[in-house]
Design a protein around this motif. Structure first.
Motif, PDB file in Angstrom:
ATOM      1  N   GLN A  14       0.834  -1.204   0.000  1.00  0.00           N
ATOM      2  CA  GLN A  14       0.000   0.000   0.000  1.00  0.00           C
ATOM      3  C   GLN A  14       0.864   1.248   0.000  1.00  0.00           C
ATOM      4  OE1 GLN A  14      -2.809   0.275   3.082  1.00  0.00           O
ATOM      5  NE2 GLN A  14      -4.279  -1.100   2.109  1.00  0.00           N
TER       6      GLN A  14
ATOM      7  N   GLN B 284      -6.899   4.112   4.655  1.00  0.00           N
ATOM      8  CA  GLN B 284      -7.866   4.853   3.843  1.00  0.00           C
ATOM      9  C   GLN B 284      -7.928   6.308   4.271  1.00  0.00           C
ATOM     10  OE1 GLN B 284     -11.707   3.136   4.112  1.00  0.00           O
ATOM     11  NE2 GLN B 284     -11.507   2.041   2.182  1.00  0.00           N
ATOM     12  N   GLN B 285      -8.000   6.446   5.570  1.00  0.00           N
ATOM     13  CA  GLN B 285      -8.034   7.815   6.089  1.00  0.00           C
ATOM     14  C   GLN B 285      -6.841   8.610   5.592  1.00  0.00           C
ATOM     15  OE1 GLN B 285      -8.092   7.541  10.286  1.00  0.00           O
ATOM     16  NE2 GLN B 285     -10.296   7.240  10.407  1.00  0.00           N
ATOM     17  N   ASN B 286      -5.700   7.971   5.667  1.00  0.00           N
ATOM     18  CA  ASN B 286      -4.486   8.665   5.240  1.00  0.00           C
ATOM     19  C   ASN B 286      -4.542   9.035   3.789  1.00  0.00           C
ATOM     20  OD1 ASN B 286      -3.367   8.629   7.691  1.00  0.00           O
ATOM     21  ND2 ASN B 286      -1.755   7.169   7.241  1.00  0.00           N
ATOM     22  N   MET B 287      -5.101   8.190   3.039  1.00  0.00           N
ATOM     23  CA  MET B 287      -5.128   8.465   1.606  1.00  0.00           C
ATOM     24  C   MET B 287      -6.099   9.574   1.273  1.00  0.00           C
ATOM     25  SD  MET B 287      -4.694   5.180  -0.715  1.00  0.00           S
ATOM     26  CE  MET B 287      -4.813   3.739   0.292  1.00  0.00           C
ATOM     27  N   ILE B 288      -7.187   9.591   1.995  1.00  0.00           N
ATOM     28  CA  ILE B 288      -8.180  10.633   1.706  1.00  0.00           C
ATOM     29  C   ILE B 288      -7.614  12.001   2.031  1.00  0.00           C
ATOM     30  CG2 ILE B 288     -10.410  11.544   2.413  1.00  0.00           C
ATOM     31  CD1 ILE B 288     -11.180   8.673   3.126  1.00  0.00           C
ATOM     32  N   PHE B 289      -6.917  12.014   3.123  1.00  0.00           N
ATOM     33  CA  PHE B 289      -6.554  13.306   3.685  1.00  0.00           C
ATOM     34  C   PHE B 289      -5.057  13.325   3.907  1.00  0.00           C
ATOM     35  CE2 PHE B 289      -6.878  17.029   6.062  1.00  0.00           C
ATOM     36  CZ  PHE B 289      -6.211  16.871   7.260  1.00  0.00           C
ATOM     37  N   ASP B 290      -4.404  14.275   3.364  1.00  0.00           N
ATOM     38  CA  ASP B 290      -2.955  14.356   3.540  1.00  0.00           C
ATOM     39  C   ASP B 290      -2.655  14.855   4.943  1.00  0.00           C
ATOM     40  OD1 ASP B 290      -0.300  16.341   1.995  1.00  0.00           O
ATOM     41  OD2 ASP B 290      -0.266  14.608   3.346  1.00  0.00           O
TER      42      ASP B 290
END
Lengths: 91, 885
Positions: A14, B284-290
């Motif tokens: 990932q 997922q959270q990380n990906m949504i929000f830098d």
């Protein structure tokens, strides 16, 4: 066994994941994708931290337990998932 | 009984007293005193008891006559008063005085005073006597009579005296004791004797405990002091001596087997499965929000623009003029030293008009023109002076070796200087106390001062031959960057040496020349023959001129000459300034010290320029990505875009330069600046006449931005090295204008006046960290160093992308404009053609009506067809419907 490997590989690939370490409750690493020195260092330090965090949560409410710990620093983030016997650390 | 005794005694004494009484009468006492004896009974009756009522002090007792008479009657003859019965009866008064006579002066213990007068006399005179004595001699004070000596009257006191005195009652006895004579003077022997042996020799009174005698001590006086209880205790620890010890640990690890076991366990699998899901959420959270994006900081960037009009002006930091040399002179070019901060070089030339130059050419020899090196630490004395053969219009530091400087002169010569010898001195000017850091530590201070006070003058070490160089003044000199070099054919090839070796110059004699500082490759025989000649040629060599470029001196030739023929006409362009695409020298900042330092190291490793040879074109690999096209600004205000590659002319077989591809007459006067933007490689700023223009390479229709005519001539322009949309324009009246394309495009965002004469050159420079300077020189020979304030030096948020977008917009606008122009031109043409046609029409015969009708029908049909097509295109008409007819 194979599925375990597969899962770990999936996480590894990932975006943004630098390494994975699996540690026992005592802090002895079982599996790691980083070099030995860093693994051991992380394992030792984080194990203490998780103990502390767990105690904190438990003391406030004995029914409660720690599910996930995220440490965000300037440069990177460490995610720790504790369990009964093992921890999983993802950098 | 006293009373009874008394009479006896008195009886005894009566005789005496009778005698005495008789004597008393003889003494003078009158008859009226009668001694009387009063018995105690009588005394009690009349209250005149002796020593009780009547005492010596108050011997008076007044008796009433009646009482005496009564007593006499009662006791008749027993009464004491009997003898004086008659006198009492005869007594005239009522009261009678009874005197106690203690001393028995009248014979009895009492005496009765018989007459009144004597009574008075007794009573009163003591009183009067007392009074007399009390009052002094006031009442009846006769003159003081000395008391006469009277014979002693014995009153009975002798007896007492006798009793008291001590007399020998018997004669004294006398005894005489003496020792036997023989014992006198006999030897005596003394012996000790114990006192205790014989009891006779002493007596002692021993103390014994008397039981009857006991005294209980009721009180005792003692002192009490409170003292804390003190205890003294000591302990001793066991002393252990220090020992060196070490321990070593190793982290616990599982063996491979154990790891395998654990990995295979069921527990483990479950764990991993349960845990991974949590991670996926987190990831997922990380990906949504830098997570690592710092909003706060980003905000700060934008805010800077609105930070108030604190400092928008260019602050004057320092200014340099040299009174000796720069009087009546102007500065033609400024260059910051690429590596040393705070060092700036300025070329100075005469500002005479062209006539004056011709007439005054003799002056130049006496006063050779110079290039000054100024340092921030010393505003009065220049650090170094470079001697030039003629006025230098343009010069540049070699980017790979800042000790080499190339300059172009008025007479068309190209000059080279080597200041390596003074590099230490220049380096020392970095610190404020430049003199202290001088490497030359001379023991004698006198010499040291002298050497440093005089600015050293460096003579040029190589100059091109007058016949080989340009025929007109060289207006622009630039080094070629060290990553490529140009071959003889004009093809850029890779530069193996990685140092700058080639120079480009341009002059209004209509050619651009390429020079190589290395000796040309030995190709023909003639060259080999010529070589010894070159070394033999006598030079007037001064001792302090380094021999770096000896090989070039006076024989330097350009290896490429690019002619600039005009399109169509046979004339040529006269270039004044040029700008290459891949020229990194154009916009150097202090921050690029890394690359230049690397180069310095290489050059210090000992590149002998004399030994370098131009390599054969075949050996080197040509570089594809270097563009050989460049922009030229000409004397007539044209901007020319041309290629320097030489192409072979098929007819003569010689290499000829290509014709310029594009030429634009945009400016009204000669072009004085052609500069590339440091942020966009294809954006060029040209300044000339009363306007400036911005061009984009590739857009050949015209300038994408062309400013309006300003009231004063624009003399110089330069991009800001830190902000993409900012550039500086210098004006004829001494103003420096700051143009911010993102703020205003129709006028300057800021204007600041620096001097009264025209600005001749502007060069910005960045001294890291964060100090931005602008070097501005003016026509009167003064160099101003200005500090660029924060608002003009820090780019706004996304400024570069904004500028890029802006330029693109402008390009689009330009293209659109051109299209419109074409369209309009075409329209115009069509219109004209139509008019022509119309003119032609009346000459044609009139058509018949039928023909006209036919034509109308044809028109109508075509119209219907068109309508169908349109409706189909609009989608209102489906294909199946039959067309309306």
């Amino acid at each position: 066994m194979a599925e375990v490997e597969e899962t770990l590989k999936r996480i590894q690939t990932q975006k943004g994941v630098q390494g994975i370490i699996i540690v026992t409750a005592e802090g002895i690493p079982i599996r790691s994708t980083l070099d030995n020195a860093s693994t051991v260092q992380y394992a030792g330090l984080i194990q203490q931290l998780v103990m502390k965090a767990r105690v904190t949560v438990r003391e406030m409410d004995p029914q409660n337990d720690l599910t996930f710990l995220r440490i965000r620093s300037k440069k990177n983030e460490i995610m720790i998932a504790p369990d009964k016997d093992y921890f999983l650390i993802i950098l | 009984m006293m009373a009874s005794k008394r009479p006896k005694s008195t009886g005894d004494k009566k005789n005496d007293s009778a005698d005495s009484a008789g004597s008393s009468t003889e003494l003078g006492l009158p008859d009226d005193i009668f001694p009387l004896v009063l018995t105690s009974g009588t005394q009690e009756l009349f209250e005149c008891r002796v020593d009780k009522d009547v005492t010596r002090e108050s011997p008076y007792k007044i008796l009433r006559k009646e009482e005496i008479l009564k007593d006499m009657k009662t006791r008749a003859a027993v009464s004491d008063f009997h003898p004086i019965k008659q006198t009492v009866l005869n007594y005239p008064g009522e009261e009678l005085l009874l005197m106690f006579d203690r001393d028995f002066t009248c014979g009895q213990n009492f005496y009765l005073v018989l007459t009144e007068e004597s009574k008075k006399r007794i009573l009163e005179p003591p009183v009067s006597a007392r009074e007399d004595t009390a009052e002094g001699t006031s009442l009846d004070s006769p003159p003081c009579k000395t008391p006469e000596c009277q014979p002693w009257v014995s009153l009975g006191s002798e007896r007492e005296i006798e009793e008291e005195s001590v007399r020998d009652s018997r004669p004294r006895l006398k005894y005489r004791i003496s020792r036997v004579r023989r014992k006198f003077g006999a030897p005596v022997t003394f012996t000790d004797c114990n006192a205790q042996e014989s009891k006779d020799k002493y007596t002692e009174c021993t103390s014994y405990d008397d039981r009857k005698f006991s005294i209980e001590r009721m009180e005792i006086t003692t002192g009490v002091q409170a003292v804390p209880t003190l205890r003294s205790i000591s302990t001793q620890t066991r002393w252990t001596y220090p020992r060196n010890m070490c321990s070593q640990y190793e982290f616990r690890e599982f063996t491979e087997e154990e790891k395998e076991n654990i990995a295979n366990s069921e527990n483990f699998r479950n764990f991993v499965n349960s845990v991974v899901s949590r991670f996926e959420v987190a990831a997922q959270q990380n990906m949504i929000f830098d997570v690592f994006f710092n909003d706060w900081q980003a905000l700060h960037e934008e805010d800077g623009i609105f930070g108030g009009k604190v400092e928008t002006h260019l602050k004057e930091y320092q200014s340099f003029t040299d009174l000796h040399f720069t009087k009546e002179k102007t500065i033609s070019d400024i260059n910051w030293h690429p590596t040393i901060n705070g060092l700036i070089a300025v070329s100075v030339m005469e500002k005479l008009s062209s006539e004056g130059k011709i007439n005054g050419s003799a002056k130049l020899l006496q006063n050779p023109p110079l290039i000054f090196f100024w340092s921030f630490s010393d505003p009065i004395n220049p650090q170094l002076l470079l001697e030039c053969p003629d006025d230098v219009l343009s010069f540049q530091f070699c980017p790979s070796n800042p000790n080499i400087i190339v300059g172009g002169c008025m007479n068309g010569q190209v000059v080279l200087w080597d200041v390596s010898a003074h590099a230490d001195r220049l380096q020392g000017t970095r610190s404020a106390a430049g003199k202290a850091t001088s490497a030359n530590e001379c023991a004698l201070p006198a010499f040291q001062d002298k050497r440093e006070l005089n600015t050293p003058v460096v003579r040029y070490c190589a100059v091109s031959g007058v016949e080989n160089g340009h025929k007109a003044r060289i207006t622009d000199v630039q080094w070629l960057p060290e990553n490529f070099e140009i071959s003889k054919a004009g093809i850029p090839v890779e530069n193996k040496a990685h140092i700058c070796v080639q120079v480009i110059t341009c002059a209004p004699d209509c050619c651009v020349m390429f020079w190589d500082i290395r000796l040309p490759r030995v190709t023909t025989h003639s060259l080999t023959e010529r070589k010894p000649k070159v070394t033999e040629t006598p030079h007037l060599n001064r001792s302090d001129v380094p021999n770096t470029f000896k090989h070039l001196d006076l024989s330097w030739k350009p290896f490429i000459k690019v002619a600039l023929p005009k399109k169509g006409t046979g004339a040529e362009y006269s270039p004044l300034k040029f700008s290459l695409r891949d020229n990194i020298n154009d916009n150097q900042t202090g921050g690029s010290t890394e690359t230049s330092e690397q180069n310095l190291e290489k050059s210090e490793g000992g590149t002998e320029y004399a030994l370098l040879r131009a390599s054969s074109a075949k050996q080197l690999k040509p570089l594809e990505d270097i563009s050989t096209r460049f922009y030229i600004g000409t004397q007539d205000g044209e901007v020319v875009y041309t290629d320097w590659k030489m192409e072979k002319d098929n007819d003569s077989g010689r290499l000829l330069s290509t014709k310029p591809s594009h030429c634009f007459l945009v400016h009204d006067g000669f072009i004085n600046s052609v500069r590339r933007s440091p942020f966009f490689k294809d954006i060029i700023l040209t300044v000339g006449g009363w306007t400036f223009a911005i061009w984009k390479e590739g857009v050949m229709n015209g300038p994408i931005i062309h400013s309006s005519c300003s009231p004063k001539k624009c003399t110089v322009g330069y991009w800001s090295p830190s902000r993409p949309g900012l550039f500086f324009i210098g004006k004829e009246d001494g103003n420096v204008e700051v143009w911010d394309l993102l703020e205003k495009t129709h006028e300057a965002s800021q204007t600041q006046n620096l001097s009264t004469t025209q600005i001749t050159c502007i060069k910005p420079w960045i001294v890291p960290p964060k100090q931005h300077f602008l070097a501005v020189s003016d026509h009167s020979g003064t160099l101003h160093i200005l500090e660029v304030p924060w608002s003009l030096r820090s780019p706004s948020y996304n400024e570069k992308s904004n500028m890029a977008k802006y330029f693109e917009k402008e390009v689009d606008r330009l293209i659109f404009l051109n299209k419109r122009k074409e369209m309009r031109a075409k329209e115009k043409k069509d219109k004209e053609a139509e008019e022509q046609k119309k003119k032609m029409e009346p000459k044609m015969p009139e058509k018949l009506e039928e023909q006209i009708e036919e034509e109308n029908l044809v028109h109508y049909k075509t119209y219907l067809a068109m309508e169908k097509v349109i409706l189909k295109n609009m989608g209102l008409l489906s294909d199946e419907e039959p067309a309306l007819n």
